[in-house]
Design a protein around this motif. Structure first.
Motif, PDB file in Angstrom:
ATOM      1  N   MET A 413       1.232  -1.311  -0.379  1.00  0.00           N
ATOM      2  CA  MET A 413       0.381  -0.120  -0.200  1.00  0.00           C
ATOM      3  C   MET A 413       0.606   1.145  -0.131  1.00  0.00           C
ATOM      4  O   MET A 413       0.420   2.173  -0.474  1.00  0.00           O
ATOM      5  CB  MET A 413      -0.817   0.138   1.156  1.00  0.00           C
ATOM      6  N   GLY A 414       2.071   1.282   0.872  1.00  0.00           N
ATOM      7  CA  GLY A 414       2.656   2.047   1.246  1.00  0.00           C
ATOM      8  C   GLY A 414       3.525   2.892  -0.634  1.00  0.00           C
ATOM      9  O   GLY A 414       3.566   3.631  -0.324  1.00  0.00           O
ATOM     10  N   VAL A 415       3.789   1.599  -1.354  1.00  0.00           N
ATOM     11  CA  VAL A 415       4.311   2.239  -2.039  1.00  0.00           C
ATOM     12  C   VAL A 415       3.520   2.336  -3.359  1.00  0.00           C
ATOM     13  O   VAL A 415       3.962   2.918  -4.496  1.00  0.00           O
ATOM     14  CB  VAL A 415       5.588   0.966  -2.995  1.00  0.00           C
ATOM     15  N   SER A 416       2.677   2.558  -3.246  1.00  0.00           N
ATOM     16  CA  SER A 416       1.542   2.248  -4.219  1.00  0.00           C
ATOM     17  C   SER A 416       1.692   4.039  -4.859  1.00  0.00           C
ATOM     18  O   SER A 416       1.302   3.914  -6.462  1.00  0.00           O
ATOM     19  CB  SER A 416       0.240   1.808  -4.634  1.00  0.00           C
ATOM     20  N   TRP A 417       1.825   4.667  -4.518  1.00  0.00           N
ATOM     21  CA  TRP A 417       0.867   5.952  -4.751  1.00  0.00           C
ATOM     22  C   TRP A 417       2.600   6.249  -5.975  1.00  0.00           C
ATOM     23  O   TRP A 417       2.287   6.596  -6.784  1.00  0.00           O
ATOM     24  CB  TRP A 417       0.682   7.023  -4.213  1.00  0.00           C
ATOM     25  N   GLY A 418       4.162   5.919  -5.151  1.00  0.00           N
ATOM     26  CA  GLY A 418       4.465   6.398  -5.443  1.00  0.00           C
ATOM     27  C   GLY A 418       5.413   6.231  -7.097  1.00  0.00           C
ATOM     28  O   GLY A 418       5.603   6.026  -7.982  1.00  0.00           O
ATOM     29  N   ALA A 419       5.006   4.225  -7.281  1.00  0.00           N
ATOM     30  CA  ALA A 419       4.785   3.288  -8.456  1.00  0.00           C
ATOM     31  C   ALA A 419       4.174   4.571  -9.421  1.00  0.00           C
ATOM     32  O   ALA A 419       4.471   4.653 -10.754  1.00  0.00           O
ATOM     33  CB  ALA A 419       4.549   1.997  -7.838  1.00  0.00           C
ATOM     34  N   ALA A 485      11.826   8.691  -7.646  1.00  0.00           N
ATOM     35  CA  ALA A 485      10.654   8.418  -8.929  1.00  0.00           C
ATOM     36  C   ALA A 485       9.913   9.263  -9.786  1.00  0.00           C
ATOM     37  O   ALA A 485      10.125   9.081 -11.117  1.00  0.00           O
ATOM     38  CB  ALA A 485       9.710   7.560  -8.671  1.00  0.00           C
ATOM     39  N   MET A 486       9.664  10.028  -9.479  1.00  0.00           N
ATOM     40  CA  MET A 486       8.690  11.277  -9.980  1.00  0.00           C
ATOM     41  C   MET A 486      10.222  11.770 -10.585  1.00  0.00           C
ATOM     42  O   MET A 486       9.662  12.708 -12.362  1.00  0.00           O
ATOM     43  CB  MET A 486       7.712  12.217  -9.012  1.00  0.00           C
ATOM     44  N   VAL A 487      10.631  13.035  -9.568  1.00  0.00           N
ATOM     45  CA  VAL A 487      11.625  13.518 -10.358  1.00  0.00           C
ATOM     46  C   VAL A 487      12.658  13.457 -11.041  1.00  0.00           C
ATOM     47  O   VAL A 487      12.804  13.402 -12.527  1.00  0.00           O
ATOM     48  CB  VAL A 487      12.683  13.812  -9.192  1.00  0.00           C
ATOM     49  N   GLY A 488      12.890  11.887 -11.513  1.00  0.00           N
ATOM     50  CA  GLY A 488      13.284  10.916 -11.946  1.00  0.00           C
ATOM     51  C   GLY A 488      13.101  10.666 -13.474  1.00  0.00           C
ATOM     52  O   GLY A 488      14.159  10.875 -14.069  1.00  0.00           O
TER      53      GLY A 488
END
Length: 529
Positions: A413-419, A485-488
């Motif tokens: 759940m914690g990584v879903s938004w970031g992915a 991840a977003m900035v990259g």
């Protein structure tokens, strides 16, 4: 007993209205375009509230507000303001109009469908569809977090019963009414959220002797970093605060359930009004939630001890503890508020997931095998997948509660938004603005965004450790890795695009011609030549 009666009455009225709207909106759901996009004719108020209520759920009100309010104190309000001005205002200004124009021009109904038609690649559509499928389910399951504590406080009923009721009722109105039912119910739920958060803040401040007295008490809470840290401008950990603001604000630009709201908006006037409405909504709801969470440090020591397990504060019990001694009417309002916030986001997520899988995977596969896949069949499959996603997300939430040691779910759940944000933000944004964006660059963004978060997931699961240095900092938690991840992606997409084959000029000119089409406007919009 009084709390139970008041809450019960309010819930019955709330559920009756939700189902009634679903039945009323059946006439808007006779074809796929109407079911998924509301016929691209949704006005500013419905779209703005649909955007806001999809953004803010029980995860925000109970989970994040409690967690970050405890960590940052009063400065956690910056998270809500970031959500309002970056996640809402800038998102509408930068993405709103261009998304509406290009997706209609390309006849795109979902984000994966946009990637196929914008970059002329079926592979990108399939890859995006599976990313949505894999990462939206645990994100959907997280929406039930926080409901348990509140319902136990009011009724003492089992968690699985709460989940089942919420899942069934959400499923009913989405299956019957599609996007239009979701939008109308989001508007109603948004009104409940606005009224509720104002009432709750007023009640909490009053219980703590008013704002000035509460603020003074907060400034006196000891902190090893600095004196008065929890009443300061940036709090005890400004770097961590910055990363929280960035992920929860900029991240919405790449989430399919958020961007999809721009597909259906009616016209220019609706975009202009929707921008203002959405921003004001976010200031009140998000700003209010985090502002409220900042007073968590004022809980009495014995209350803090009661919500501490193995030396760790249980984040989703902080807000319920703040509210536990308030009047029955306020507790009833809070329960309906949190339920409304969760159901609105749940309906948006399951509609996004089901439409993506049906229109971007199942329908093309049937067409490839020369099988008939009519509008009626598409609607049937859409509705079946809505049931599927609701059942699976509810089952995950129940399993997580029954087996606390099954930590993989919580970490997922914690990584879903970031992915999702890491994979989609850069390709979607550049795809709207820059003709030279290439499909190879999009694929690299998909791999990079999901890859970063998979590494984060494996690290959190204890399969390996990353200590010290830049990478140790990057993978501190999913908030940090999500921002990287977003900035990259924002850096990689233009760099890779400059080094890889472009689409033909004829193709890109045809796609971007939608922005060059001449339209007539009133003189109040333009003075003319």
């Amino acid at each position: 007993m009084e709390t139970q009666i008041l809450t019960g009455v309010m819930l019955v009225v709330f559920f009756t209205v939700m189902i009634g709207v679903g039945l009323y909106c059946r006439r808007h759901s006779t074809n796929v375009d109407g079911f998924v996009l509301g016929g691209r004719s949704v006005g500013p108020w419905l779209t703005a509230f649909a955007y806001g209520t999809s953004y803010f759920s029980a995860v925000i009100f109970v989970g994040y507000a409690g967690q970050f309010g405890w960590a940052f104190g009063m400065s956690s309000t910056w998270i809500g303001l970031g959500n309002a001005f970056i996640g809402s205002l800038l998102a509408w200004v930068i993405l709103g109009r261009r998304t509406r124009v290009m997706t209609q021009h390309l006849e795109s109904k979902t984000m994966p469908d946009f990637f196929e038609k914008r970059y002329l690649s079926k592979g990108l559509k399939i890859a995006a569809s599976f990313i949505v499928f894999i990462f939206l389910i645990p994100y959907t399951a997280s929406l039930y977090n926080g409901l348990s504590s509140l319902f136990n406080m009011a009724f003492g009923i089992p968690y699985w019963v709460v989940i089942a009721i919420m899942a069934v009722l959400t499923g009913i109105y989405v299956i019957f009414g599609g996007y239009m039912a979701t939008a109308i119910n989001d508007f109603i739920q948004g009104i409940i959220m606005l009224v509720g958060i104002v009432a709750v803040i007023a009640a909490v401040l009053n219980a703590n002797g008013g704002f000035l007295e509460a603020y003074k008490s907060l400034a006196e809470v000891p902190n090893e970093t600095m004196e008065g840290a929890f009443a300061s401008f940036v709090g005890p950990n400004p770097v961590f605060l910055f990363f929280v603001v960035m992920l929860t604000s900029l991240g919405t630009w790449g989430l399919p359930q958020m961007v999809g709201k721009f597909y259906s908006i009616k016209n220019e006037e609706a975009i202009n009004k929707g921008t203002i409405i959405s921003t004001v909504f976010a200031i009140i709801v998000a700003g209010g939630c985090y502002f409220l969470g900042g007073f968590g440090r004022l809980l009495k020591p014995e209350v803090v001890e009661s919500i501490t397990v193995d030396g760790k504060i249980m984040n989703d019990r902080i807000i319920p503890s703040i509210l536990s001694n308030l009047s029955p009417i306020i507790i009833a309002i809070v329960i309906v508020l949190v339920l409304a916030a969760s159901m609105s986001t749940l309906s948006s997520l399951v509609l996004t997931s089901s439409s993506t899988l049906t229109l971007d995977v199942i329908a093309p596969s049937a067409k490839k095998r020369n099988k008939e896949f009519s509008e009626k069949k598409k609607l049937t499959v859409l509705r079946l997948f809505i049931v599927f996603f609701i059942v699976v997300s509810a089952a995950i939430a129940i399993i997580k509660d029954m087996f606390p040691g099954f930590t993989f779910i919580a970490q997922m759940m914690g990584v879903s938004w970031g992915a999702l944000a890491g994979a989609f933000l850069a390709p979607f944004l550049y795809g709207l603005y820059w003709k030279k964006t290439t499909k190879v660059a999009v694929a690299v963004s998909f791999i990079f965004g999901t890859g970063i978060e998979i590494i984060q997931l494996l690290k959190d699961f204890g399969l390996f450790t990353i200590d010290g240095g830049f990478f140790g900092f990057m993978f501190t938690n999913s908030l940090y890795s999500g921002v990287f991840a977003m900035v990259g992606g924002l850096i990689l997409v233009p760099v890779v695009s400059l080094l890889t084959p472009k689409l033909s000029k004829q193709d890109t000119d045809g796609m971007f011609s939608c922005y060059e089409r001449e339209v007539k406007v009133n003189s109040k919009e333009s003075l003319g030549k």
